[in-house]
Design a protein around this motif. Structure first.
Motif, mmCIF file in Angstrom:
data_model
loop_
_atom_site.group_PDB
_atom_site.id
_atom_site.type_symbol
_atom_site.label_atom_id
_atom_site.label_comp_id
_atom_site.label_asym_id
_atom_site.label_seq_id
_atom_site.Cartn_x
_atom_site.Cartn_y
_atom_site.Cartn_z
ATOM 1 N N ASN A 128 8.842 7.675 8.671
ATOM 2 C CA ASN A 128 8.943 8.472 7.436
ATOM 3 C C ASN A 128 8.788 7.639 6.171
ATOM 4 N N ASP A 129 8.262 6.422 6.303
ATOM 5 C CA ASP A 129 8.023 5.557 5.141
ATOM 6 C C ASP A 129 6.564 5.729 4.721
ATOM 7 N N LYS A 130 6.358 6.081 3.486
ATOM 8 C CA LYS A 130 5.013 6.292 2.975
ATOM 9 C C LYS A 130 4.463 5.050 2.275
ATOM 10 N N SER A 131 5.050 3.907 2.551
ATOM 11 C CA SER A 131 4.526 2.646 2.035
ATOM 12 C C SER A 131 4.264 1.704 3.200
ATOM 13 N N GLU A 132 3.353 0.748 2.977
ATOM 14 C CA GLU A 132 2.967 -0.155 4.063
ATOM 15 C C GLU A 132 2.779 -1.558 3.522
ATOM 16 N N PHE A 174 0.816 -1.203 0.000
ATOM 17 C CA PHE A 174 0.000 0.000 0.000
ATOM 18 C C PHE A 174 0.856 1.262 0.000
ATOM 19 N N ALA A 175 0.268 2.349 -0.478
ATOM 20 C CA ALA A 175 0.812 3.695 -0.294
ATOM 21 C C ALA A 175 0.024 4.342 0.835
ATOM 22 N N VAL A 176 0.722 4.991 1.759
ATOM 23 C CA VAL A 176 0.085 5.572 2.944
ATOM 24 C C VAL A 176 -0.396 6.989 2.633
#
Length: 263
Positions: free
Chosen positions: A194-198, A183-185
């Protein structure tokens, strides 16, 4: 008995087309130890959708000391557990390592929620610096950096659907070196600071910390998973999900309002 299955690759997904039967087999693995957030509801949601479309569904609930042939199943699910239970399950899951990797490579539909998918990475280091070898199916590494939980409501985006996902993330870990996130956050917490992915994804394997349970709060994602299980030639009727879809829309709307106010 395992029945023959043909595969058709569509984008990065494999659609299963079971031959000669109108039934499905679901494996709920470690149902007793990895059920921290009522995760069994994910399995029941999928079973209900399939049954409402005339597809007979059998659920096998297996745990530590049981043995399963993973290739016999159309869908495999493992939920979330305490950190202690995760380490217990990790040792038992090793017996499935080679078969699980083969299932993922071949496009078996697998969903792992909460901290269960962390076991498939290279390693897990707890907050006392004890390091546990993971199954090594993926290259990511997990560190349990906090004795207290990290929690947040979440809005996530996926290329599987134009519908965003909603839910709640509750974890104490940070995951790095994920090269294929799920996913993209848009709101909430990613795999690490600070990671915009999940989460993590490969073929039809989906690992995420999003709870809710995820297939209850996100009926459109449930439909996506079910479509992968039954095959693209089977059109699924989800009209009965009236309340679930209405609840999803309300949740998404409220979270969007909160996100706008925070910005």
């Amino acid at each position: 008995m395992s029945l023959p299955v043909s595969l058709t690759r569509v984008n990065s997904f494999h659609y299963y087309k079971p031959e000669g039967r109108n039934s499905m087999k679901i494996l709920h693995l470690y149902h007793d130890l990895m059920n921290l957030y009522g995760d069994y509801a994910n399995v029941l949601a999928l079973q209900r959708l399939l049954n409402n479309n005339g597809i007979e569904t059998v659920i096998d609930k297996l745990s530590v000391s049981d043995s399963a042939k993973l290739s016999d199943y159309d869908f495999i699910y493992i939920g979330s557990g305490t950190e202690r239970n995760q380490k217990l399950v990790l040792e038992d899951l090793r017996k499935y390592k080679d078969e699980l990797k083969k299932c993922i490579d071949n496009g078996k539909v697998i969903l792992m929620t909460g901290n269960s998918f962390e076991m498939l990475g290279k390693s897990i280091t707890d907050c006392s610096e004890n390091k546990y070898d993971g199954l090594g199916i993926f290259v990511f590494e997990t560190s349990e950096q906090n004795k207290t939980r990290i929690t947040a409501d979440a809005i996530l985006k996926t290329d599987m659907s134009d519908k965003k996902l909603v839910g709640f993330i509750n974890k104490c870990s940070s995951i790095t070196k994920v090269d294929t996130p799920l996913f993209a956050v848009k709101m909430g917490i990613g795999n690490s600071d600070n990671d915009k992915s999940e989460g993590v994804r490969k073929n039809n394997f989906f690992g995420t910390h999003l709870t809710g349970p995820i297939l209850i709060k996100n009926p459109y994602f449930l439909e996506c998973i079910a479509s992968l299980v039954v095959g693209k030639d089977k059109k699924l009727n989800t009209d009965y999900l009236t309340y679930e879809k209405a609840g999803y829309e309300v949740t998404l709307s409220e979270l969007k309002k909160r996100m706008e106010n925070e910005n």
